[in-house]
Design a protein around this motif. Structure first.
Motif, PDB file in Angstrom:
ATOM      1  N   PHE A  49       0.814  -1.214   0.000  1.00  0.00           N
ATOM      2  CA  PHE A  49       0.000   0.000   0.000  1.00  0.00           C
ATOM      3  C   PHE A  49       0.849   1.267   0.000  1.00  0.00           C
ATOM      4  O   PHE A  49       0.392   2.316  -0.469  1.00  0.00           O
ATOM      5  CB  PHE A  49      -0.992  -0.020   1.166  1.00  0.00           C
ATOM      6  N   ASP A  50       2.076   1.199   0.490  1.00  0.00           N
ATOM      7  CA  ASP A  50       2.978   2.343   0.344  1.00  0.00           C
ATOM      8  C   ASP A  50       3.295   2.577  -1.135  1.00  0.00           C
ATOM      9  O   ASP A  50       3.311   3.725  -1.608  1.00  0.00           O
ATOM     10  CB  ASP A  50       4.270   2.120   1.119  1.00  0.00           C
ATOM     11  N   ASP A  51       3.560   1.504  -1.874  1.00  0.00           N
ATOM     12  CA  ASP A  51       3.791   1.652  -3.316  1.00  0.00           C
ATOM     13  C   ASP A  51       2.563   2.239  -4.001  1.00  0.00           C
ATOM     14  O   ASP A  51       2.673   3.107  -4.884  1.00  0.00           O
ATOM     15  CB  ASP A  51       4.130   0.296  -3.942  1.00  0.00           C
ATOM     16  N   GLU A  66      -6.606   2.815 -12.359  1.00  0.00           N
ATOM     17  CA  GLU A  66      -6.223   1.534 -11.752  1.00  0.00           C
ATOM     18  C   GLU A  66      -7.274   1.057 -10.766  1.00  0.00           C
ATOM     19  O   GLU A  66      -7.667  -0.122 -10.770  1.00  0.00           O
ATOM     20  CB  GLU A  66      -4.877   1.712 -11.048  1.00  0.00           C
ATOM     21  N   VAL A  67      -7.761   1.978  -9.927  1.00  0.00           N
ATOM     22  CA  VAL A  67      -8.782   1.611  -8.943  1.00  0.00           C
ATOM     23  C   VAL A  67     -10.077   1.213  -9.637  1.00  0.00           C
ATOM     24  O   VAL A  67     -10.730   0.231  -9.261  1.00  0.00           O
ATOM     25  CB  VAL A  67      -9.022   2.778  -7.958  1.00  0.00           C
ATOM     26  N   GLY A  72     -10.989  -2.280  -6.405  1.00  0.00           N
ATOM     27  CA  GLY A  72     -10.558  -2.480  -5.024  1.00  0.00           C
ATOM     28  C   GLY A  72      -9.508  -3.562  -4.892  1.00  0.00           C
ATOM     29  O   GLY A  72      -9.109  -4.205  -5.862  1.00  0.00           O
ATOM     30  N   VAL A  73      -9.084  -3.770  -3.659  1.00  0.00           N
ATOM     31  CA  VAL A  73      -8.016  -4.728  -3.358  1.00  0.00           C
ATOM     32  C   VAL A  73      -8.471  -5.619  -2.211  1.00  0.00           C
ATOM     33  O   VAL A  73      -9.008  -5.139  -1.212  1.00  0.00           O
ATOM     34  CB  VAL A  73      -6.715  -3.999  -2.965  1.00  0.00           C
ATOM     35  N   ASP A  74      -8.264  -6.923  -2.361  1.00  0.00           N
ATOM     36  CA  ASP A  74      -8.540  -7.874  -1.283  1.00  0.00           C
ATOM     37  C   ASP A  74      -7.247  -8.066  -0.492  1.00  0.00           C
ATOM     38  O   ASP A  74      -6.314  -8.705  -0.989  1.00  0.00           O
ATOM     39  CB  ASP A  74      -9.011  -9.203  -1.876  1.00  0.00           C
ATOM     40  N   PRO A  75      -7.142  -7.524   0.731  1.00  0.00           N
ATOM     41  CA  PRO A  75      -5.880  -7.627   1.479  1.00  0.00           C
ATOM     42  C   PRO A  75      -5.442  -9.064   1.720  1.00  0.00           C
ATOM     43  O   PRO A  75      -4.244  -9.366   1.672  1.00  0.00           O
ATOM     44  CB  PRO A  75      -6.191  -6.898   2.791  1.00  0.00           C
ATOM     45  N   ALA A 245     -10.232   2.116   6.126  1.00  0.00           N
ATOM     46  CA  ALA A 245     -11.153   1.898   5.022  1.00  0.00           C
ATOM     47  C   ALA A 245     -11.448   0.406   4.869  1.00  0.00           C
ATOM     48  O   ALA A 245     -10.834  -0.437   5.516  1.00  0.00           O
ATOM     49  CB  ALA A 245     -10.572   2.471   3.740  1.00  0.00           C
ATOM     50  N   GLY A 246     -12.387   0.093   3.985  1.00  0.00           N
ATOM     51  CA  GLY A 246     -12.718  -1.293   3.724  1.00  0.00           C
ATOM     52  C   GLY A 246     -13.948  -1.740   4.470  1.00  0.00           C
ATOM     53  O   GLY A 246     -14.579  -0.963   5.200  1.00  0.00           O
ATOM     54  N   PRO A 247     -14.318  -3.011   4.314  1.00  0.00           N
ATOM     55  CA  PRO A 247     -15.514  -3.544   4.969  1.00  0.00           C
ATOM     56  C   PRO A 247     -15.335  -3.613   6.475  1.00  0.00           C
ATOM     57  O   PRO A 247     -14.226  -3.427   6.988  1.00  0.00           O
ATOM     58  CB  PRO A 247     -15.645  -4.947   4.355  1.00  0.00           C
TER      59      PRO A 247
END
Length: 258
Positions: A49-51, A66-67, A72-75, A245-247
Motif C-alpha cells: 500500500f505504500d507503493d 487503476e482503482v 478495489g483490493v482484497d488484502p 477503510a474497507g468492509p
C-alpha cells in the motif's frame, strides 16, 4: 488541531523506525492476532500500500483508472499471493517503499487531494492514514511477538483519524450516522491532554489515548480497555469504531488480551 506536513512526515518516519526495530531475522513466520497473518504478511501489506500511495500522489489520474479497473483490493488475497517472499526481502521492500513515500509526500503540494480506494483525501489526512496503518499493523506485530512498545505522543495522529472516521464507522456497518456530537478527551503519554468535539456534548469518551487508539483501529475489544464512555451515541460508536477503510473489520475478542 492542524498539523504541519513536515511534522507529520517526521512522525511517520519515526513510527516506521519504531516498527522496524522489531523485525529481526527470526520473526517473519510468527503468527499475529490477525487471523491467518504472519509478521511477514503485516509488512507486505504495508509495503504494497505504500507503493500504491506513491502512485496515488505522483500519477493521480492513472491511479484512479487503476482503482476503477481493479475494483478495489482484497488484502487477504494480496498477502496470500506474496507468501513466498523471504522475510528479509519483505523487510527491504517495506523500508524502500516507505522511504520513497516519505520523499514523495515531502515534495507534494499539501493543498491537493489524493485519490484512494474510497473518497479522495486531503494530503494531511492521507499522510495521517499511512501513519495510523503503520501503528495499527505494528501493534499486530508486537502482539504476535509478545513484545511491548512504549506509547508515544504520535498517538495523537491515530486519535485524530479515529475521531474523523466516526461517520464512516456507522456507514460501513449500514447504520445511519447520528447527528449528535461526541466529545473525546484523552491523555497522551507524558500527561498532555488531547480533545475533540464540543465541550458541552452529552456523549463523551474519556481515557488514555492508547486505549482509544487500540479500539478505533480494532486492535482491542472495548471491554478490554480503560475508556469511560457515556451517552448512547458514544457507546454505539465505540462498539463499532473503525478508523480504516474497507468492509467492517472483525476486531478482537473480549478477553483476548490481558
Amino acid at each position: 488541531m492542524a498539523v504541519a506536513m513536515d511534522v507529520l512526515i517526521s512522525d511517520l518516519r519515526d513510527e516506521t523506525a519504531d516498527l522496524e526495530r522489531f523485525l529481526d531475522p527470526g520473526v517473519w513466520d510468527a503468527p499475529t492476532p490477525a487471523e491467518g497473518w504472519t509478521v511477514r504478511d503485516q509488512i507486505v501489506h504495508l509495503a504494497w500500500f505504500d507503493d500504491a500511495a506513491v502512485r496515488a500522489v505522483t500519477t493521480p489520474e492513472e491511479f484512479r483508472e487503476e482503482v476503477r479497473s481493479t475494483r478495489g483490493v482484497d488484502p487477504d488475497a494480496l498477502v496470500e499471493s506474496r507468501r513466498s517472499i523471504p522475510g528479509e526481502e519483505a523487510g527491504a521492500w517495506f523500508h524502500g517503499a516507505r522511504r520513497r513515500l516519505a520523499e514523495v509526500l515531502a515534495a507534494a503540494d499539501p493543498k491537493v487531494r489524493v485519490p484512494w480506494y474510497g473518497p479522495d483525501m486531503g494530503m494531511v489526512s492521507f499522510t495521517t492514514a499511512r501513519l495510523m496503518e503503520t501503528w495499527a499493523h505494528g501493534q499486530d506485530v508486537v502482539d504476535g511477538l509478545s513484545a511491548v512498545r512504549e506509547p508515544t505522543a504520535r498517538l495523537r495522529h491515530v486519535a485524530e483519524i479515529g475521531v474523523r472516521a466516526r461517520p464512516w464507522s456507522f456507514t460501513v456497518h449500514g447504520r445511519p450516522v447520528p447527528e449528535e456530537p461526541v466529545r473525546v478527551e484523552l491523555s497522551l503519554p507524558g500527561g498532555e491532554r488531547w480533545a475533540a468535539g464540543p465541550e458541552d456534548a452529552a456523549d463523551v469518551v474519556r481515557g488514555p489515548a492508547l486505549d482509544f487508539c487500540l479500539v478505533v483501529t480494532q486492535r482491542r475489544h472495548p471491554a478490554d480497555v480503560n475508556l469511560a464512555v457515556s451517552g448512547p451515541v458514544a457507546r454505539e460508536w465505540i462498539g463499532i469504531a473503525q478508523a480504516f477503510a474497507g468492509p467492517p473489520g472483525v476486531g478482537r475478542r473480549p478477553g483476548q488480551f490481558a
